[in-house]
Design an enzyme around this catalytic site. Structure first.
Site, PDB file in Angstrom:
ATOM      1  N   ALA A   1       0.835  -1.143   0.081  1.00 12.19           N
ATOM      2  CA  ALA A   1       0.049  -0.042  -0.126  1.00 12.19           C
ATOM      3  C   ALA A   1       0.944   1.172  -0.022  1.00 12.19           C
ATOM      4  CB  ALA A   1      -0.862  -0.041   1.404  1.00 12.19           C
TER       5      ALA A   1
ATOM      6  N   GLY B   1       0.757  -4.965   0.940  1.00 11.93           N
ATOM      7  CA  GLY B   1      -0.589  -5.086   0.018  1.00 11.93           C
ATOM      8  C   GLY B   1      -0.280  -5.744  -1.233  1.00 11.93           C
TER       9      GLY B   1
ATOM     10  N   GLU C   1      -0.351  -9.269  -0.453  1.00  8.14           N
ATOM     11  CA  GLU C   1      -1.752  -9.718  -0.277  1.00  8.14           C
ATOM     12  C   GLU C   1      -2.410  -9.767  -1.763  1.00  8.14           C
ATOM     13  OE1 GLU C   1      -1.788  -6.569   2.631  1.00  8.14           O
ATOM     14  OE2 GLU C   1      -2.348  -7.945   4.186  1.00  8.14           O
TER      15      GLU C   1
ATOM     16  N   GLU D   1       5.166  -4.972   6.891  1.00  5.00           N
ATOM     17  CA  GLU D   1       4.433  -3.881   7.861  1.00  5.00           C
ATOM     18  C   GLU D   1       5.009  -3.834   9.218  1.00  5.00           C
ATOM     19  OE1 GLU D   1       3.113  -6.226   5.766  1.00  5.00           O
ATOM     20  OE2 GLU D   1       1.295  -5.366   4.814  1.00  5.00           O
TER      21      GLU D   1
HETATM   22  N1  CO8 Z   1       4.507   3.436  -0.609  1.00  8.41           N
HETATM   23  C1  CO8 Z   1       4.912   4.440  -1.206  1.00  8.41           C
HETATM   24  N2  CO8 Z   1       6.233   4.595  -1.818  1.00  8.41           N
HETATM   25  C2  CO8 Z   1       7.078   3.519  -2.073  1.00  8.41           C
HETATM   26  C3  CO8 Z   1       6.534   2.310  -1.512  1.00  8.41           C
HETATM   27  C4  CO8 Z   1       5.303   2.059  -0.961  1.00  8.41           C
HETATM   28  N3  CO8 Z   1       4.962   0.939  -0.422  1.00  8.41           N
HETATM   29  N4  CO8 Z   1       7.474   1.332  -1.853  1.00  8.41           N
HETATM   30  C5  CO8 Z   1       8.576   2.126  -2.603  1.00  8.41           C
HETATM   31  N5  CO8 Z   1       8.071   3.340  -2.532  1.00  8.41           N
HETATM   32  C6  CO8 Z   1       8.943   4.377  -3.333  1.00  8.41           C
HETATM   33  C7  CO8 Z   1      10.042   4.810  -2.648  1.00  8.41           C
HETATM   34  O1  CO8 Z   1       9.746   5.784  -1.737  1.00  8.41           O
HETATM   35  C8  CO8 Z   1      10.834   5.547  -3.701  1.00  8.41           C
HETATM   36  O2  CO8 Z   1      10.360   6.782  -4.017  1.00  8.41           O
HETATM   37  P1  CO8 Z   1      11.278   7.888  -4.204  1.00  8.41           P
HETATM   38  O3  CO8 Z   1      12.090   7.532  -5.409  1.00  8.41           O
HETATM   39  O4  CO8 Z   1      10.491   9.177  -4.348  1.00  8.41           O
HETATM   40  O5  CO8 Z   1      12.405   8.112  -3.299  1.00  8.41           O
HETATM   41  C9  CO8 Z   1      10.406   4.770  -4.930  1.00  8.41           C
HETATM   42  O6  CO8 Z   1       9.480   3.939  -4.543  1.00  8.41           O
HETATM   43  C10 CO8 Z   1      11.789   3.559  -5.111  1.00  8.41           C
HETATM   44  O7  CO8 Z   1      11.927   2.695  -3.885  1.00  8.41           O
HETATM   45  P2  CO8 Z   1      13.145   2.624  -3.301  1.00  8.41           P
HETATM   46  O8  CO8 Z   1      14.134   3.947  -3.555  1.00  8.41           O
HETATM   47  O9  CO8 Z   1      12.929   2.606  -1.914  1.00  8.41           O
HETATM   48  O10 CO8 Z   1      13.895   1.380  -3.834  1.00  8.41           O
HETATM   49  P3  CO8 Z   1      14.670   0.514  -3.466  1.00  8.41           P
HETATM   50  O11 CO8 Z   1      15.325  -0.321  -4.584  1.00  8.41           O
HETATM   51  O12 CO8 Z   1      15.933   1.201  -2.560  1.00  8.41           O
HETATM   52  O13 CO8 Z   1      14.192  -0.349  -2.287  1.00  8.41           O
HETATM   53  C11 CO8 Z   1      12.010  -1.601  -1.505  1.00  8.41           C
HETATM   54  C12 CO8 Z   1      13.047  -1.324  -2.794  1.00  8.41           C
HETATM   55  C13 CO8 Z   1      12.936  -2.476  -0.461  1.00  8.41           C
HETATM   56  C14 CO8 Z   1      10.933  -2.364  -1.914  1.00  8.41           C
HETATM   57  C15 CO8 Z   1      11.410  -0.401  -0.975  1.00  8.41           C
HETATM   58  O14 CO8 Z   1      11.110   0.468  -1.798  1.00  8.41           O
HETATM   59  C16 CO8 Z   1      10.437  -0.661   0.568  1.00  8.41           C
HETATM   60  O15 CO8 Z   1      11.135  -1.078   1.253  1.00  8.41           O
HETATM   61  N6  CO8 Z   1       9.217  -0.439   0.184  1.00  8.41           N
HETATM   62  C17 CO8 Z   1       8.260  -0.439   1.081  1.00  8.41           C
HETATM   63  C18 CO8 Z   1       7.743  -1.986   1.210  1.00  8.41           C
HETATM   64  C19 CO8 Z   1       6.812  -2.085   2.211  1.00  8.41           C
HETATM   65  O16 CO8 Z   1       7.101  -1.543   3.332  1.00  8.41           O
HETATM   66  N7  CO8 Z   1       5.504  -2.334   1.745  1.00  8.41           N
HETATM   67  C20 CO8 Z   1       4.510  -2.450   2.805  1.00  8.41           C
HETATM   68  C21 CO8 Z   1       3.608  -1.277   2.907  1.00  8.41           C
HETATM   69  S1  CO8 Z   1       2.396  -1.230   4.146  1.00  8.41           S
HETATM   70  C22 CO8 Z   1       1.109  -2.086   3.198  1.00  8.41           C
HETATM   71  O17 CO8 Z   1       1.376  -2.824   2.286  1.00  8.41           O
HETATM   72  C23 CO8 Z   1       0.024  -2.456   4.160  1.00  8.41           C
HETATM   73  C24 CO8 Z   1      -0.893  -3.048   3.315  1.00  8.41           C
HETATM   74  C25 CO8 Z   1      -2.386  -3.019   4.083  1.00  8.41           C
HETATM   75  C26 CO8 Z   1      -3.001  -1.730   4.582  1.00  8.41           C
HETATM   76  C27 CO8 Z   1      -4.330  -1.847   5.300  1.00  8.41           C
HETATM   77  C28 CO8 Z   1      -4.987  -0.305   5.015  1.00  8.41           C
HETATM   78  C29 CO8 Z   1      -4.887   0.555   6.103  1.00  8.41           C
END
Ligand code: CO8
Length: 260
Positions: free
Chosen positions: A66, A111, A114, A134
């Site tokens: 998400a 997500g 999921e 998460e």
């Molecule tokens: N949300 C928003 N932006 C994101 C997300 C995300 N989930 N994942 C990546 N991005 C963005 C980064 O912020 C970055 O943006 P910018 O270029 O502006 O800095 C861009 O995408 C590229 O990402 P990275 O530079 O971080 O790329 P890396 O290769 O260094 O890392 C990763 C890749 C490991 C995938 C890293 O991006 C990461 O850890 N992302 C987050 C993963 C995460 O934690 N996902 C879970 C999110 S929570 C969720 O899904 C809950 C679902 C249920 C919700 C229930 C409703 C309330």
């Protein structure tokens, strides 16, 4: 249908949904989920579409979760409502009555995993990484992850993935039954097309009956589930496709299924 965050293409009776926000690794924001909800209502009614493929734009990510920037702004009540809404959309995908395949072309996190778990099948590129991170954000999964993951791989392994927040490789995901196949990244599209093509050869009516027998039956007490299977079997026998399938066998020819 025109969308901002999704691409929708139908070819050879296979509909492909591509989540298209590559700059943020296809993170699911409100707009994307709204579009997905709308699209699924169309897909369910579209008889031309027999199989649905879900994938992410680009080569790096399927869906990285998400959109965290949106989650950070939610009140507790909003977060809970958002989770319920997201769960309903994924349950709609799961209960589409048509098989779906997640083509996991990179990170499938939170997500994103999921979403993949709500599909009937998961085929992953060899570089893909999966997880429910998460916990590392001070959250827990909210789009069905705490329920679908243990049902797929057992509670012990699910607890490890959810409570450590660590990602698993595609190879490990196959070992534990989280994905059905792992293929070289360059072959993912072809492998998914072959899998979808195989499904298209069968009756869409009986595919739906078989899937619901497994899915709904596994939530019932065993005897009730057997009765449900028998009822679904009766429905299968009532289809034109079952008459055709058995006649084709006897006449030693290929069956022509029509989904009726
Ligand atoms: N949300 C928003 N932006 C994101 C997300 C995300 N989930 N994942 C990546 N991005 C963005 C980064 O912020 C970055 O943006 P910018 O270029 O502006 O800095 C861009 O995408 C590229 O990402 P990275 O530079 O971080 O790329 P890396 O290769 O260094 O890392 C990763 C890749 C490991 C995938 C890293 O991006 C990461 O850890 N992302 C987050 C993963 C995460 O934690 N996902 C879970 C999110 S929570 C969720 O899904 C809950 C679902 C249920 C919700 C229930 C409703 C309330």
């Amino acid at each position: 249908m025109e969308f901002q965050n999704l691409d929708w293409q139908v070819e050879n009776r296979v509909g492909t949904i591509t989540i298209q926000r590559p700059k943020v690794l296809n993170a699911l924001n409100l707009g994307t989920l709204l579009e997905l909800e709308t699209l699924l209502e169309e897909v369910v009614r579209d008889d031309e579409v027999r199989v649905v493929v879900v994938t992410g734009a680009g080569e790096k990510a399927f869906v990285a979760g998400a959109d965290i920037t949106e989650l950070a702004a939610l009140s507790p009540l909003e977060a809970s409502e958002y989770a319920r809404w997201g769960q309903r959309i994924l349950s709609r995908l799961e209960g589409l009555g048509k098989p779906s395949i997640a083509a996991i072309n990179g990170f499938a996190l939170g997500g994103g995993l999921e979403l993949a778990m709500a599909c009937t099948f998961r085929i992953a590129a060899d570089h893909a990484k999966m997880g429910l991170p998460e916990i590392t954000l001070g959250l827990i999964p909210g789009f069905g992850g705490t329920q679908r993951l243990p049902r797929l791989i057992g509670p012990g392994r699910a607890l490890e993935i959810i409570l450590t927040g660590e990602m698993v490789s595609a190879e490990r995901a196959a070992e534990i039954g989280l994905v059905h196949r792992v293929v070289p990244a360059a072959e993912l599209r072809a492998a998914v097309a072959r899998w979808a093509g195989k499904l298209c050869r069968f009756s869409s009516a009986t595919l739906g009956l078989a899937e619901s027998a497994v899915r709904q039956g596994s939530e019932m007490p065993f005897e009730e589930a057997l009765a449900f299977e028998a009822a679904q079997f009766g429905v299968a026998v009532s289809t034109e496709d079952s008459t055709e399938g058995m006649a084709a066998f006897v006449e030693k020819r290929k069956a022509e299924f029509r989904g009726r």
